[in-house]
Design an enzyme around this catalytic site. Structure first.
Site, PDB file in Angstrom:
ATOM      1  N   ARG A  84       0.842  -1.200   0.000  1.00 49.57           N
ATOM      2  CA  ARG A  84       0.000   0.000   0.000  1.00 49.57           C
ATOM      3  C   ARG A  84       0.874   1.245   0.000  1.00 49.57           C
ATOM      4  O   ARG A  84       1.802   1.381   0.803  1.00 49.57           O
ATOM      5  CB  ARG A  84      -0.897   0.016   1.246  1.00 49.57           C
ATOM      6  CG  ARG A  84      -1.670   1.325   1.471  1.00 49.57           C
ATOM      7  CD  ARG A  84      -2.735   1.540   0.412  1.00 49.57           C
ATOM      8  NE  ARG A  84      -3.276   2.876   0.433  1.00 49.57           N
ATOM      9  CZ  ARG A  84      -4.318   3.270   1.188  1.00 49.57           C
ATOM     10  NH1 ARG A  84      -4.911   2.415   1.991  1.00 49.57           N
ATOM     11  NH2 ARG A  84      -4.762   4.503   1.111  1.00 49.57           N
ATOM     12  N   ARG A  93      -5.923   1.683  -5.034  1.00 51.61           N
ATOM     13  CA  ARG A  93      -5.004   1.104  -4.060  1.00 51.61           C
ATOM     14  C   ARG A  93      -5.044  -0.423  -4.112  1.00 51.61           C
ATOM     15  O   ARG A  93      -6.086  -1.026  -4.401  1.00 51.61           O
ATOM     16  CB  ARG A  93      -5.325   1.602  -2.659  1.00 51.61           C
ATOM     17  CG  ARG A  93      -6.685   1.207  -2.142  1.00 51.61           C
ATOM     18  CD  ARG A  93      -7.289   2.274  -1.250  1.00 51.61           C
ATOM     19  NE  ARG A  93      -7.969   3.293  -2.038  1.00 51.61           N
ATOM     20  CZ  ARG A  93      -8.769   4.205  -1.524  1.00 51.61           C
ATOM     21  NH1 ARG A  93      -8.975   4.266  -0.224  1.00 51.61           N
ATOM     22  NH2 ARG A  93      -9.366   5.102  -2.282  1.00 51.61           N
ATOM     23  N   ASP A  96      -6.752  -1.417   1.137  1.00 52.25           N
ATOM     24  CA  ASP A  96      -7.064  -0.347   2.077  1.00 52.25           C
ATOM     25  C   ASP A  96      -7.749  -1.001   3.270  1.00 52.25           C
ATOM     26  O   ASP A  96      -8.759  -1.692   3.104  1.00 52.25           O
ATOM     27  CB  ASP A  96      -7.996   0.676   1.422  1.00 52.25           C
ATOM     28  CG  ASP A  96      -8.321   1.842   2.346  1.00 52.25           C
ATOM     29  OD1 ASP A  96      -7.414   2.268   3.084  1.00 52.25           O
ATOM     30  OD2 ASP A  96      -9.466   2.308   2.336  1.00 52.25           O
ATOM     31  N   ASP A  98      -9.135  -0.248   7.258  1.00 51.17           N
ATOM     32  CA  ASP A  98      -9.450   0.784   8.246  1.00 51.17           C
ATOM     33  C   ASP A  98     -10.126   0.174   9.461  1.00 51.17           C
ATOM     34  O   ASP A  98     -10.919  -0.775   9.346  1.00 51.17           O
ATOM     35  CB  ASP A  98     -10.402   1.833   7.654  1.00 51.17           C
ATOM     36  CG  ASP A  98      -9.714   2.764   6.675  1.00 51.17           C
ATOM     37  OD1 ASP A  98      -8.599   3.230   6.989  1.00 51.17           O
ATOM     38  OD2 ASP A  98     -10.284   3.017   5.608  1.00 51.17           O
TER      39      ASP A  98
END
Length: 308
Positions: A84, A93, A96, A98
């Site tokens: 990344r 990307r 990702d 989160d």
């Protein structure tokens, strides 16, 4: 054991292989029995550079003894291992990852925020989250994942845009509606004396709150200033606040008092009389803020399709 909700997304290279690899690394760190994942979903790219290919998205529920900061460190390491890179906001990307939720924790820093500040407006997050965390509570609103999803799934997007520069907000709203190909007449003004009649429409629209010019601090942002009426049911409240005076100050630090008022972090400060999704938007520029409004609309109504 504490519960943590994590999102996965990819749209570079072989997104399916990337998602499988990320899920493997999460199970390696947290243990097979502690990790539950949703199906993979196909969604359009939202908010970033043009001409990106579609994303694969998924949500993972984890049980862990790690702290939120330790979980964040783990997922950053997985992203690093998978190549990344972070160059342009919301760019394509390889992966990702989160942290969306960690129990009832509320963390507000320039680099790490929990709950994730945009999760309540993102259909591509909430729809897969129903599979693994339907009854989990988002602590800022006090709403479950199911309630948050229903909030954006059962009505056209309606944003209540709040700030002290009414002319600037009006321009931002009109430009945003124009970009998503909706008439600027779908932009409506409230003032602090009365509530305008609500529009009858099945299209996205924006209501602008005309806060009195005497508004000087977050504590003044009360239910009276918002002029909320029982008939007004926005999907999302956006508070547009002035950014820091120079780039050496992180906007999260500069606007910490607003984060307190919006209950985005633990605080004894007076809090807004608002029981619904909210977002704090620094007015770095008019074009930047317009872009944020467009992305919010797109995220609330984007198609989310299970991968075959």
């Amino acid at each position: 054991m504490p519960r943590c909700l994590i999102s996965l997304g990819a749209n570079l290279g072989d997104p399916h292989a990337s998602m499988q690899q990320a899920f493997f690394w999460l199970k390696s760190h947290f243990g097979n029995a502690s990790v539950r994942g949703s199906r993979l979903y196909r969604t359009p790219a939202i908010g970033g550079p043009d001409n990106q290919q579609e994303f694969l998205n998924a949500i993972v529920a984890v049980q862990t003894q790690l702290t939120p900061w330790e979980v964040w460190s783990v997922i950053r390491e997985i992203e690093h291992r998978m190549g990344r890179e972070r160059n342009i906001r919301w760019e394509a990307r390889a992966i990702d990852i989160d942290v969306l939720l960690y129990e009832d924790q509320r963390i507000w820093t320039p680099h790490f925020k929990v709950p994730h500040p945009r999760m309540t407006m993102r259909r591509f997050v909430l729809e897969p989250a129903l599979e693994v965390a339907e009854d989990w509570i988002e602590p800022v609103t006090g709403w479950s994942i199911r309630q948050l999803f229903d909030n954006i799934a059962n009505s056209p997007p309606h944003i209540l845009l709040c700030g002290s520069d009414t002319a600037q907000l009006q321009t931002m709203a009109q430009n945003a509606l124009s970009e998503i190909d909706v008439s600027a007449t779908q932009c409506q003004l409230l003032n602090h004396r009365n509530t305008a009649p609500l529009l009858e429409t099945n299209n996205p629209w924006i209501t602008i709150n005309d806060i009195p010019t005497t508004l000087k601090s977050p504590a003044d942002l009360t239910s009276q200033a918002l002029n909320l009426s029982p008939s007004l049911q926005p999907n999302l409240l956006i508070v547009a606040a002035s950014p820091p005076p120079n780039v050496d100050i992180a906007w999260e630090d500069w606007l910490r008092c607003w984060a307190d008022t919006l209950a985005m972090r633990p605080s004894t400060a007076p809090q807004i009389a608002w029981n619904g999704p909210r977002y704090l938007l620094p007015l770095q520029s008019e074009s930047w803020a317009t872009h944020e409004l467009v992305a919010a609309f797109q995220a609330m109504q984007c198609p989310v399709v299970p991968r075959d």
